[in-house]
Enzyme design. Structure first.
Site, PDB file in Angstrom:
ATOM      1  N   HIS A  55       4.092  -4.742   8.212  1.00 32.61           N
ATOM      2  CA  HIS A  55       3.327  -5.762   8.933  1.00 32.61           C
ATOM      3  C   HIS A  55       2.493  -6.520   7.916  1.00 32.61           C
ATOM      4  O   HIS A  55       1.684  -5.939   7.198  1.00 32.61           O
ATOM      5  CB  HIS A  55       2.415  -5.151   9.990  1.00 32.61           C
ATOM      6  CG  HIS A  55       1.696  -6.198  10.775  1.00 32.61           C
ATOM      7  ND1 HIS A  55       0.320  -6.298  10.814  1.00 32.61           N
ATOM      8  CD2 HIS A  55       2.164  -7.232  11.527  1.00 32.61           C
ATOM      9  CE1 HIS A  55      -0.026  -7.323  11.563  1.00 32.61           C
ATOM     10  NE2 HIS A  55       1.068  -7.912  12.008  1.00 32.61           N
ATOM     11  N   ASP A  63      -0.050  -9.811   7.052  1.00 33.64           N
ATOM     12  CA  ASP A  63      -0.956 -10.914   7.387  1.00 33.64           C
ATOM     13  C   ASP A  63      -1.277 -11.616   6.078  1.00 33.64           C
ATOM     14  O   ASP A  63      -1.541 -10.953   5.070  1.00 33.64           O
ATOM     15  CB  ASP A  63      -2.263 -10.400   8.005  1.00 33.64           C
ATOM     16  CG  ASP A  63      -2.037  -9.695   9.326  1.00 33.64           C
ATOM     17  OD1 ASP A  63      -1.404 -10.292  10.206  1.00 33.64           O
ATOM     18  OD2 ASP A  63      -2.493  -8.548   9.461  1.00 33.64           O
ATOM     19  N   LYS A  71      -3.959  -2.289   3.872  1.00 43.47           N
ATOM     20  CA  LYS A  71      -4.654  -2.116   5.155  1.00 43.47           C
ATOM     21  C   LYS A  71      -4.995  -0.654   5.420  1.00 43.47           C
ATOM     22  O   LYS A  71      -5.943  -0.357   6.149  1.00 43.47           O
ATOM     23  CB  LYS A  71      -3.775  -2.630   6.295  1.00 43.47           C
ATOM     24  CG  LYS A  71      -3.475  -4.107   6.275  1.00 43.47           C
ATOM     25  CD  LYS A  71      -2.617  -4.459   7.471  1.00 43.47           C
ATOM     26  CE  LYS A  71      -2.182  -5.910   7.444  1.00 43.47           C
ATOM     27  NZ  LYS A  71      -1.325  -6.256   8.586  1.00 43.47           N
ATOM     28  N   THR A 104      -5.833   3.242   4.042  1.00 36.58           N
ATOM     29  CA  THR A 104      -6.482   3.904   2.903  1.00 36.58           C
ATOM     30  C   THR A 104      -5.455   4.572   1.996  1.00 36.58           C
ATOM     31  O   THR A 104      -4.591   5.325   2.462  1.00 36.58           O
ATOM     32  CB  THR A 104      -7.483   4.966   3.396  1.00 36.58           C
ATOM     33  OG1 THR A 104      -8.462   4.327   4.214  1.00 36.58           O
ATOM     34  CG2 THR A 104      -8.165   5.662   2.230  1.00 36.58           C
ATOM     35  N   GLN A 110       4.555  -3.919  -3.961  1.00 39.73           N
ATOM     36  CA  GLN A 110       4.072  -4.927  -4.904  1.00 39.73           C
ATOM     37  C   GLN A 110       5.211  -5.848  -5.343  1.00 39.73           C
ATOM     38  O   GLN A 110       5.065  -7.071  -5.375  1.00 39.73           O
ATOM     39  CB  GLN A 110       3.453  -4.235  -6.116  1.00 39.73           C
ATOM     40  CG  GLN A 110       2.761  -5.189  -7.084  1.00 39.73           C
ATOM     41  CD  GLN A 110       2.169  -4.445  -8.272  1.00 39.73           C
ATOM     42  OE1 GLN A 110       2.740  -3.450  -8.724  1.00 39.73           O
ATOM     43  NE2 GLN A 110       1.040  -4.923  -8.777  1.00 39.73           N
TER      44      GLN A 110
END
Length: 417
Positions: free
Chosen positions: A17, A19, A66, A68, A83
């Site tokens: 997901h 954003d 998003k 931890t 990445q």
């Protein structure tokens, strides 16, 4: 200038997901980029996106985890497949023309990445994050979704992680089955037999609520998680309290008596708006309901107006040889819609033989009680009604029927070229 994009691709713990924000280095996105790169946060430290070590992508892109990052294993999922996936997606978006080459030195991208700690398959992590990043960039640059798309889908779409649907009444007609009962075992049997269809609404009838309390709505929800459930409270006073009680039990709508004072009706409808559920104004025994409906302020008009024939009065007339024809107010449906802009429900003596007449006159919701709940074959009796309604609104949609319009995309691609 900045643009916003979002995309979800994949399945299982490896799903991606994304954003993202795309904007000028000298604007708010650039400021956020600089702040993120220079600020350390335990478990959420941002990092630049590289195609390989010593080869940063362009426009410069910041990845913000998003979830931890708890250990080296979590970190390797971000620093490795995610990445690279993001970096290559950004470069390919430039190559494909979604980001103009001449602008890459003046722009930055901030990408929030979700990596489930239980994800194991690095290949899927790469594949899903690559696809989601590229799609999010494309959507950002094209302004997807349009407001028309949002409004068309807001009452139809379902979130895959929620695990349930929230139904809205966007495509009438509907069949409302009134559970006017005083027995939970009978209620459960009827609910088990009712067709599990979007067009079937379930009403916790007044007798049911009076005997078992508003908590019976929660019991119905346990048996039919995705159903649209109405609490027929016939609220006359202290509507705010009763509406909140029903909403707390996950009712989708509450019936309010039109015999209440105008102030009580307004307060009850205001509470339904506050709770995010439908208001139903039951006009049973209201003599001049057009006048009463007109007196309600436009911003507090009910979502549904119920034209309800009094069952006891109907029985008395029949017992005394009278004719009950015309006791419904079907002829007033269009006038009511003109006054309120509401959906209109009709109840009282409706059978499969006259249901089409009610629909033709503008009824959006057909309420049936005795014909269905008193039947030995509940499913068959409900189907007798549903045969006049057509298929459920969404039964022909694909599971992922949310994609961009291909023709529009092709036009956009031609413009880019």
């Amino acid at each position: 200038m900045y643009k916003i994009g979002e995309a979800l691709i994949g399945d299982g713990p490896e799903l991606a997901h994304i954003d993202l924000l795309i904007g000028d280095k000298n604007g708010p996105v650039g400021q956020a980029f600089a702040n993120g790169l220079s600020t350390l946060s335990v478990g959420h430290t941002p990092l630049t996106s590289v195609i390989r070590p010593n080869l940063m992508t362009k426009p410069a892109t910041l990845i913000i985890p998003k979830v931890t990052v708890g250990d080296l294993e979590d970190a390797s999922k971000i620093f490795g497949p995610a990445q690279t996936a993001v970096a290559r997606a950004v470069a390919d978006a430039v190559e494909d023309g979604y980001i103009p080459k001449e602008d890459v030195e003046d722009m930055v991208i901030n990408v929030s990445v979700f990596i489930d700690p239980s994800a194991k398959d690095f290949r899927k992590i790469y594949q899903y994050n690559y696809g989601a990043t590229k799609l999010a960039i494309r959507r950002a640059m094209e302004g997807y979704p349009s407001i028309e798309k949002v409004l068309a889908e807001k009452d139809r779409g379902t979130h895959p992680i929620m695990g349930f649907r929230v139904q809205r009444l966007w495509a009438p007609p509907y069949l409302q089955v009134a559970l006017d009962l005083d027995n939970l075992d009978v209620m459960e049997r009827i609910l088990a037999d009712l067709p599990n269809k979007e067009r079937v609404l379930i009403e916790a009838g007044t007798p049911l609520v009076k005997k078992f309390g508003v908590g019976v709505v929660g019991k119905i929800r346990e048996l039919r998680p995705d159903a649209f459930i109405i609490a027929d409270l016939k609220t006359l006073d202290v509507g705010r309290v009763e509406v909140k009680m029903a909403a707390d039990e996950t009712a989708d709508a509450v019936a309010i008596s039109g015999l209440g004072t105008l102030e009580s009706i307004k307060k009850a409808i205001h509470e339904t708006q506050k709770q995010g559920i439908y208001s139903i104004l039951d006009m049973m025994n209201v003599k001049d309901f057009e006048e009463k409906l007109s007196a309600i302020p436009d911003d507090l008009k009910p979502d549904i107006v119920l034209l309800h024939r009094n069952v006891d009065l109907e029985t008395w007339i029949k017992e005394h040889g009278g004719n009950t024809e015309g006791m419904t107010e079907w002829g007033n449906i269009e006038k009511i819609k003109e006054i309120t802009g509401s959906l209109v429900a009709v109840a009282g003596g409706i059978t499969p033989d006259n249901v089409e007449e009610a629909i033709d006159k503008g009824a959006d919701i057909i309420i049936a009680g005795r014909y269905i709940i008193g039947s030995r074959d509940v499913r068959r009796s409900a189907q007798d009604f549903l045969a006049h309604f057509g298929p459920d609104p969404d039964n022909m949609r694909l599971a992922m029927d949310e994609d961009e319009n291909i023709a529009e995309d092709e036009n956009n691609s031609e413009e880019k070229k």
